[in-house]
Design a protein around this motif. Structure first.
Motif, PDB file in Angstrom:
ATOM      1  N   GLN A  69       7.334   7.351   8.409  1.00 49.53           N
ATOM      2  CA  GLN A  69       8.294   6.718   9.324  1.00 49.53           C
ATOM      3  C   GLN A  69       7.684   6.487  10.702  1.00 49.53           C
ATOM      4  OE1 GLN A  69      11.243   5.592   8.289  1.00 49.53           O
ATOM      5  NE2 GLN A  69      10.909   6.424   6.253  1.00 49.53           N
ATOM      6  N   GLN A  70       6.858   7.419  11.131  1.00 51.02           N
ATOM      7  CA  GLN A  70       6.254   7.357  12.459  1.00 51.02           C
ATOM      8  C   GLN A  70       5.141   6.298  12.531  1.00 51.02           C
ATOM      9  OE1 GLN A  70       4.825  11.206  13.795  1.00 51.02           O
ATOM     10  NE2 GLN A  70       3.240  10.253  15.015  1.00 51.02           N
ATOM     11  N   LEU A  71       4.326   6.185  11.482  1.00 55.10           N
ATOM     12  CA  LEU A  71       3.103   5.386  11.538  1.00 55.10           C
ATOM     13  C   LEU A  71       3.238   3.986  10.963  1.00 55.10           C
ATOM     14  CD1 LEU A  71       0.627   8.186  10.395  1.00 55.10           C
ATOM     15  CD2 LEU A  71       1.112   7.449  12.737  1.00 55.10           C
ATOM     16  N   ILE A  72       4.278   3.736  10.185  1.00 54.61           N
ATOM     17  CA  ILE A  72       4.392   2.473   9.462  1.00 54.61           C
ATOM     18  C   ILE A  72       5.661   1.745   9.875  1.00 54.61           C
ATOM     19  CG2 ILE A  72       4.595   1.430   7.176  1.00 54.61           C
ATOM     20  CD1 ILE A  72       2.904   3.849   6.192  1.00 54.61           C
ATOM     21  N   SER A  73       5.503   0.516  10.294  1.00 53.01           N
ATOM     22  CA  SER A  73       6.636  -0.315  10.685  1.00 53.01           C
ATOM     23  C   SER A  73       7.506  -0.611   9.465  1.00 53.01           C
ATOM     24  CB  SER A  73       6.118  -1.634  11.267  1.00 53.01           C
ATOM     25  OG  SER A  73       7.162  -2.577  11.359  1.00 53.01           O
ATOM     26  N   PRO A  74       8.834  -0.639   9.647  1.00 55.34           N
ATOM     27  CA  PRO A  74       9.723  -1.007   8.540  1.00 55.34           C
ATOM     28  C   PRO A  74       9.419  -2.406   7.993  1.00 55.34           C
ATOM     29  CG  PRO A  74      10.989  -0.103  10.363  1.00 55.34           C
ATOM     30  CD  PRO A  74       9.575  -0.270  10.853  1.00 55.34           C
ATOM     31  N   ALA A  75       8.852  -3.267   8.839  1.00 56.99           N
ATOM     32  CA  ALA A  75       8.537  -4.643   8.422  1.00 56.99           C
ATOM     33  C   ALA A  75       7.114  -4.785   7.873  1.00 56.99           C
ATOM     34  CB  ALA A  75       8.719  -5.580   9.609  1.00 56.99           C
ATOM     35  N   ALA A  76       6.357  -3.694   7.823  1.00 55.45           N
ATOM     36  CA  ALA A  76       4.958  -3.763   7.383  1.00 55.45           C
ATOM     37  C   ALA A  76       4.848  -4.290   5.955  1.00 55.45           C
ATOM     38  CB  ALA A  76       4.319  -2.379   7.477  1.00 55.45           C
ATOM     39  N   LYS A  77       3.761  -5.019   5.720  1.00 56.36           N
ATOM     40  CA  LYS A  77       3.483  -5.547   4.385  1.00 56.36           C
ATOM     41  C   LYS A  77       2.144  -5.000   3.912  1.00 56.36           C
ATOM     42  CE  LYS A  77       6.079  -9.888   4.716  1.00 56.36           C
ATOM     43  NZ  LYS A  77       7.290  -9.209   4.683  1.00 56.36           N
ATOM     44  N   PHE A  78       2.102  -4.612   2.622  1.00 51.08           N
ATOM     45  CA  PHE A  78       0.908  -4.021   2.035  1.00 51.08           C
ATOM     46  C   PHE A  78       0.502  -4.809   0.811  1.00 51.08           C
ATOM     47  CE2 PHE A  78       3.463  -0.723   4.044  1.00 51.08           C
ATOM     48  CZ  PHE A  78       2.589  -0.360   5.044  1.00 51.08           C
ATOM     49  N   TYR A  79      -0.682  -5.383   0.870  1.00 50.18           N
ATOM     50  CA  TYR A  79      -1.210  -6.199  -0.223  1.00 50.18           C
ATOM     51  C   TYR A  79      -2.166  -5.340  -1.033  1.00 50.18           C
ATOM     52  CZ  TYR A  79       0.730  -9.877   2.675  1.00 50.18           C
ATOM     53  OH  TYR A  79       1.577 -10.656   3.424  1.00 50.18           O
ATOM     54  N   VAL A  80      -1.848  -5.183  -2.323  1.00 49.78           N
ATOM     55  CA  VAL A  80      -2.644  -4.337  -3.204  1.00 49.78           C
ATOM     56  C   VAL A  80      -3.057  -5.143  -4.434  1.00 49.78           C
ATOM     57  CG1 VAL A  80      -1.601  -2.177  -2.420  1.00 49.78           C
ATOM     58  CG2 VAL A  80      -0.571  -3.400  -4.314  1.00 49.78           C
ATOM     59  N   PRO A  81      -4.196  -4.753  -5.065  1.00 51.57           N
ATOM     60  CA  PRO A  81      -4.655  -5.465  -6.256  1.00 51.57           C
ATOM     61  C   PRO A  81      -3.606  -5.438  -7.375  1.00 51.57           C
ATOM     62  CG  PRO A  81      -6.352  -3.975  -5.451  1.00 51.57           C
ATOM     63  CD  PRO A  81      -5.104  -3.689  -4.666  1.00 51.57           C
ATOM     64  N   PHE A  82      -3.549  -6.500  -8.142  1.00 46.92           N
ATOM     65  CA  PHE A  82      -2.693  -6.616  -9.326  1.00 46.92           C
ATOM     66  C   PHE A  82      -1.207  -6.628  -9.014  1.00 46.92           C
ATOM     67  CE2 PHE A  82      -6.577  -4.369 -10.770  1.00 46.92           C
ATOM     68  CZ  PHE A  82      -7.137  -5.430 -11.458  1.00 46.92           C
ATOM     69  N   GLN A  83      -0.847  -6.912  -7.790  1.00 52.47           N
ATOM     70  CA  GLN A  83       0.557  -6.994  -7.408  1.00 52.47           C
ATOM     71  C   GLN A  83       0.737  -8.282  -6.609  1.00 52.47           C
ATOM     72  OE1 GLN A  83       2.575  -3.691  -7.268  1.00 52.47           O
ATOM     73  NE2 GLN A  83       4.382  -4.488  -6.270  1.00 52.47           N
ATOM     74  N   ALA A  84       1.466  -9.226  -7.174  1.00 51.29           N
ATOM     75  CA  ALA A  84       1.608 -10.540  -6.536  1.00 51.29           C
ATOM     76  C   ALA A  84       2.310 -10.448  -5.184  1.00 51.29           C
ATOM     77  CB  ALA A  84       2.372 -11.485  -7.460  1.00 51.29           C
ATOM     78  N   ASP A  85       3.408  -9.714  -5.131  1.00 46.38           N
ATOM     79  CA  ASP A  85       4.167  -9.597  -3.891  1.00 46.38           C
ATOM     80  C   ASP A  85       3.768  -8.327  -3.145  1.00 46.38           C
ATOM     81  OD1 ASP A  85       5.690 -11.919  -4.399  1.00 46.38           O
ATOM     82  OD2 ASP A  85       7.013 -10.778  -5.723  1.00 46.38           O
ATOM     83  N   PRO A  86       3.700  -8.418  -1.813  1.00 47.77           N
ATOM     84  CA  PRO A  86       3.347  -7.216  -1.058  1.00 47.77           C
ATOM     85  C   PRO A  86       4.467  -6.180  -1.106  1.00 47.77           C
ATOM     86  CG  PRO A  86       3.950  -8.988   0.443  1.00 47.77           C
ATOM     87  CD  PRO A  86       3.943  -9.574  -0.942  1.00 47.77           C
ATOM     88  N   LEU A  87       4.087  -4.917  -1.001  1.00 49.37           N
ATOM     89  CA  LEU A  87       5.061  -3.847  -0.813  1.00 49.37           C
ATOM     90  C   LEU A  87       5.407  -3.822   0.667  1.00 49.37           C
ATOM     91  CD1 LEU A  87       3.283  -1.239  -3.079  1.00 49.37           C
ATOM     92  CD2 LEU A  87       5.354  -2.502  -3.615  1.00 49.37           C
ATOM     93  N   GLN A  88       6.535  -3.191   1.025  1.00 50.12           N
ATOM     94  CA  GLN A  88       6.973  -3.271   2.413  1.00 50.12           C
ATOM     95  C   GLN A  88       7.420  -1.918   2.953  1.00 50.12           C
ATOM     96  OE1 GLN A  88       9.393  -6.653   3.187  1.00 50.12           O
ATOM     97  NE2 GLN A  88      10.011  -5.954   5.211  1.00 50.12           N
ATOM     98  N   GLY A  89       7.099  -1.694   4.227  1.00 49.35           N
ATOM     99  CA  GLY A  89       7.592  -0.555   4.988  1.00 49.35           C
ATOM    100  C   GLY A  89       7.086   0.794   4.513  1.00 49.35           C
ATOM    101  N   PRO A  90       7.591   1.865   5.132  1.00 54.32           N
ATOM    102  CA  PRO A  90       7.173   3.217   4.754  1.00 54.32           C
ATOM    103  C   PRO A  90       7.377   3.497   3.265  1.00 54.32           C
ATOM    104  CG  PRO A  90       8.394   3.282   6.812  1.00 54.32           C
ATOM    105  CD  PRO A  90       8.506   1.871   6.285  1.00 54.32           C
ATOM    106  N   LYS A  91       8.520   3.054   2.716  1.00 50.53           N
ATOM    107  CA  LYS A  91       8.798   3.291   1.297  1.00 50.53           C
ATOM    108  C   LYS A  91       7.754   2.609   0.411  1.00 50.53           C
ATOM    109  CE  LYS A  91      12.428   2.929  -2.161  1.00 50.53           C
ATOM    110  NZ  LYS A  91      13.742   2.435  -2.510  1.00 50.53           N
ATOM    111  N   GLY A  92       7.359   1.399   0.790  1.00 44.71           N
ATOM    112  CA  GLY A  92       6.335   0.679   0.039  1.00 44.71           C
ATOM    113  C   GLY A  92       5.011   1.414   0.050  1.00 44.71           C
ATOM    114  N   TYR A  93       4.647   1.969   1.213  1.00 47.41           N
ATOM    115  CA  TYR A  93       3.377   2.695   1.285  1.00 47.41           C
ATOM    116  C   TYR A  93       3.442   3.986   0.492  1.00 47.41           C
ATOM    117  CZ  TYR A  93      -1.314   2.886   2.911  1.00 47.41           C
ATOM    118  OH  TYR A  93      -2.684   2.854   2.936  1.00 47.41           O
TER     119      TYR A  93
END
Length: 136
Positions: free
Chosen positions: A24-48
């Protein structure tokens, strides 16, 4: 770069422990995470936390260490080493008990002392070879 180094030392603590408060402290709720083999990015602390959970399901003892870091303006490139033991299913490969030591190159964008974007590029070929999923 002192503040950036301090930030990524905290980030390293987060990825090595999956601490939800640090997420919660380090990752913005709007953050996007692009990972191999996943078309859509994951988002926010929950995504990470989902990314970390996926790695921990295959390698419960996984630990990351920072090998190199380069920062310029709001972008940071980090080369990690991931080490762990294959004790759970990973990408369909049942546990082998084999150790891994794999590099990952990740590129981050920061805003207001939070991560707002990550493009992750783990060496999945080396990882899959080390667990025996791909012949050497």
């Amino acid at each position: 770069m002192g503040a950036t180094k301090e930030f990524f030392n905290q980030f390293l603590q987060f990825i090595n422990t999956a601490d939800e408060n640090l997420a919660q402290q380090l990752i913005s709720p709007a953050a996007k995470f692009y990972v191999p083999f996943q078309a859509d990015p994951l988002q926010g602390p929950k995504g990470y936390l989902t990314i970390i959970g996926m790695m921990r399901s295959g390698f419960p003892d996984i630990q990351w260490s920072i090998e190199d870091m380069i920062a310029e303006n709001d972008k940071v490139a980090v080369r990690f080493t991931m080490k762990g033991t294959h004790k759970g299913t990973f990408f369909g490969v049942s546990a082998t008990g084999k150790p891994i030591a794999v590099s990952a190159m990740n590129f981050y964008r920061l805003s207001d002392n939070q991560i707002i974007e990550e493009i992750g590029q783990p060496d999945l070929l080396a990882l899959m070879t080390q667990i025996g999923a791909i012949p050497q």
